[in-house]
Design a protein around this motif. Sequence first.
Motif, PDB file in Angstrom:
ATOM      1  N   GLU A  23       4.068   8.228  -1.502  1.00 25.49           N
ATOM      2  CA  GLU A  23       5.369   7.586  -1.306  1.00 25.49           C
ATOM      3  C   GLU A  23       6.222   7.704  -2.561  1.00 25.49           C
ATOM      4  N   ASP A  40      -2.994   4.583  -2.895  1.00 28.28           N
ATOM      5  CA  ASP A  40      -4.193   4.902  -2.116  1.00 28.28           C
ATOM      6  C   ASP A  40      -4.565   6.385  -2.271  1.00 28.28           C
ATOM      7  N   ALA A  96      -6.511  -0.593   0.902  1.00 25.02           N
ATOM      8  CA  ALA A  96      -5.413  -0.843  -0.039  1.00 25.02           C
ATOM      9  C   ALA A  96      -4.902  -2.273   0.093  1.00 25.02           C
ATOM     10  N   ASN A 132      -8.340   8.621  -1.466  1.00 22.75           N
ATOM     11  CA  ASN A 132      -7.707   7.930  -0.347  1.00 22.75           C
ATOM     12  C   ASN A 132      -8.750   7.120   0.427  1.00 22.75           C
ATOM     13  N   ILE A 157       7.119  11.014   5.111  1.00 20.63           N
ATOM     14  CA  ILE A 157       6.709  11.111   6.511  1.00 20.63           C
ATOM     15  C   ILE A 157       5.599  10.117   6.821  1.00 20.63           C
ATOM     16  N   PRO A 208       0.841  -1.192   0.000  1.00 21.03           N
ATOM     17  CA  PRO A 208       0.000   0.000   0.000  1.00 21.03           C
ATOM     18  C   PRO A 208       0.878   1.245   0.000  1.00 21.03           C
ATOM     19  N   ALA A 209       0.533   2.223  -0.833  1.00 26.71           N
ATOM     20  CA  ALA A 209       1.376   3.417  -0.920  1.00 26.71           C
ATOM     21  C   ALA A 209       0.528   4.681  -0.937  1.00 26.71           C
ATOM     22  N   TYR A 210       0.797   5.562  -0.018  1.00 28.25           N
ATOM     23  CA  TYR A 210       0.092   6.845   0.020  1.00 28.25           C
ATOM     24  C   TYR A 210       1.140   7.939   0.125  1.00 28.25           C
ATOM     25  N   ASP A 264       4.704  -2.618   4.331  1.00 22.33           N
ATOM     26  CA  ASP A 264       4.687  -1.178   4.090  1.00 22.33           C
ATOM     27  C   ASP A 264       5.682  -0.866   2.982  1.00 22.33           C
ATOM     28  N   CYS A 265       5.388   0.135   2.184  1.00 21.56           N
ATOM     29  CA  CYS A 265       6.344   0.412   1.121  1.00 21.56           C
ATOM     30  C   CYS A 265       7.348   1.480   1.555  1.00 21.56           C
ATOM     31  N   TRP A 325       0.138   9.000   9.534  1.00 17.59           N
ATOM     32  CA  TRP A 325      -0.841   8.974  10.600  1.00 17.59           C
ATOM     33  C   TRP A 325      -0.808  10.249  11.424  1.00 17.59           C
ATOM     34  N   GLN A 367      10.005   0.088   6.300  1.00 16.59           N
ATOM     35  CA  GLN A 367      10.093  -0.076   7.758  1.00 16.59           C
ATOM     36  C   GLN A 367       9.956  -1.548   8.120  1.00 16.59           C
ATOM     37  N   ARG A 397      12.121   5.059   8.838  1.00 18.67           N
ATOM     38  CA  ARG A 397      11.592   5.413   7.521  1.00 18.67           C
ATOM     39  C   ARG A 397      12.705   6.113   6.734  1.00 18.67           C
ATOM     40  N   GLY A 451      -7.668   4.597   2.589  1.00 19.85           N
ATOM     41  CA  GLY A 451      -7.021   4.061   3.790  1.00 19.85           C
ATOM     42  C   GLY A 451      -6.252   2.785   3.519  1.00 19.85           C
TER      43      GLY A 451
HETATM   44  N1  UDP Z   1      -0.704   4.097   3.778  1.00 14.62           N
HETATM   45  C1  UDP Z   1      -1.771   3.961   2.891  1.00 14.62           C
HETATM   46  N2  UDP Z   1      -2.868   4.755   3.040  1.00 14.62           N
HETATM   47  C2  UDP Z   1      -3.004   5.669   4.056  1.00 14.62           C
HETATM   48  C3  UDP Z   1      -1.928   5.766   4.980  1.00 14.62           C
HETATM   49  C4  UDP Z   1      -0.810   4.974   4.813  1.00 14.62           C
HETATM   50  O1  UDP Z   1      -1.705   3.157   1.968  1.00 14.62           O
HETATM   51  O2  UDP Z   1      -4.022   6.344   4.131  1.00 14.62           O
HETATM   52  C5  UDP Z   1       0.494   3.256   3.610  1.00 14.62           C
HETATM   53  C6  UDP Z   1       1.810   4.016   3.562  1.00 14.62           C
HETATM   54  O3  UDP Z   1       2.113   4.466   2.262  1.00 14.62           O
HETATM   55  C7  UDP Z   1       2.805   2.992   4.057  1.00 14.62           C
HETATM   56  C8  UDP Z   1       1.985   2.197   5.061  1.00 14.62           C
HETATM   57  O4  UDP Z   1       0.608   2.425   4.746  1.00 14.62           O
HETATM   58  O5  UDP Z   1       3.240   2.122   3.047  1.00 14.62           O
HETATM   59  C9  UDP Z   1       2.281   2.603   6.487  1.00 14.62           C
HETATM   60  O6  UDP Z   1       2.088   3.986   6.649  1.00 14.62           O
HETATM   61  P1  UDP Z   1       3.052   4.894   7.504  1.00 14.62           P
HETATM   62  O7  UDP Z   1       4.481   4.554   7.235  1.00 14.62           O
HETATM   63  O8  UDP Z   1       2.641   6.297   7.277  1.00 14.62           O
HETATM   64  O9  UDP Z   1       2.649   4.435   8.971  1.00 14.62           O
HETATM   65  P2  UDP Z   1       3.640   4.135  10.198  1.00 14.62           P
HETATM   66  O10 UDP Z   1       4.754   3.285   9.677  1.00 14.62           O
HETATM   67  O11 UDP Z   1       4.099   5.461  10.660  1.00 14.62           O
HETATM   68  O12 UDP Z   1       2.765   3.405  11.169  1.00 14.62           O
END
Ligand code: UDP
Length: 320
Positions: free
Chosen positions: A29, A58, A92, A86, A218, A25-27, A109-110, A221, A113, A214, A88
């Motif tokens: 990115e 997304d 995705a 979007n 950013i 899932p990528a938002y 996660d893309c 969330w 992390q 990361r 969420g």
């Molecule tokens: N993501 C998404 N849609 C959203 C929010 C996040 O697809 O509305 C994806 C984001 O691109 C990433 C993954 O979910 O690949 C985790 O998001 P993020 O790194 O922001 O979260 P964290 O690692 O801080 O929990």
Amino acid sequence: MERIGGNAAGNGAARSGGLLSVVLPAYNEEEMVPKTTEKLRRILDAENIPFELIFVDDGSKDATWEKIARECAEDARVHGISFSRNFGKEAAIFAGLKEASGDCAAVMDCDLQHPPETLVTMYRYWQQGAEVVEGVKRTRGKESFFHRAAAKTFYGIMSSATGTDMSRASDFKLLDRKAVDSLLKMPERSSFFRAQSSWIGFQKEEVPFDVQEREAGISKWSLKSLTRYAVANIVGYSAAPMQFVTGAGVAVLVFAIILGIQTLVRYFGGKSVEGFTTVILLILLIGSVIMISLGIIGFYIARIYEEVKGRPKYIVADKK
Ligand code: UDP
Ligand code: MG
């Protein structure tokens, strides 16, 4: 091959080969899409693991979709789905799983992390017979004190709701085709991948990993979105807040009996409780308990309304 350990021997025959679908899932990115593609390709090729990458854009506001399209054009093993807005991360994930054609599918996660090296370990476990390989966080990475405390409360409630320890759970998982198909058959609109993939059962195996920093971009969330997410999932998976209503009712009843007896005793003794104060306090107390209870029930009704509308989880605008 040597068994890696655990209880995954399960259904006997070790699987050789087998296509791995990686759902990403990528938002927003744009910086991470090329980096992640490059790194996954290098690691999976070196390990001789046949794979396909499925990026789900997304509804990003930056050039994420252009970057994904470029990767798709360069390598036939890379696929992309673009949402109309979007929807969420949960939506995705499910869109990616629906598109996956592999014998097993991993979600990560893309933003890198979730270490791609761990993906290789997960795949090996799957080859040994595991059907759901869960990545569990060894450490939670860098987080503020508030974030950590909020996460602890949330996972406490979710753990008791799902009956499994969710405190170290993550969305980093590898699922066998059977598990993917059972997830896709679940009709609920508001999905929570972490809880659902644990609810379906199957042969489980855990792989610990350290949450990485990361590399670019950013975290998506905000406090608001995290709170909304937590409330939605608690309401979706637990009736505990409803039981709070019953609990509060019982507490008020006990209080009423004691105060009632005391009032009657005083009345017949000729010295009834004087003044407004008691009345005002009682009205305030009971009023707030009733309003909070109605609010809690409201959350559940809103949830039922959402489900009953039966709208799709997401809308696909483009596919590559
Ligand atoms: N993501 C998404 N849609 C959203 C929010 C996040 O697809 O509305 C994806 C984001 O691109 C990433 C993954 O979910 O690949 C985790 O998001 P993020 O790194 O922001 O979260 P964290 O690692 O801080 O929990
Ligand atoms: Mg992240």
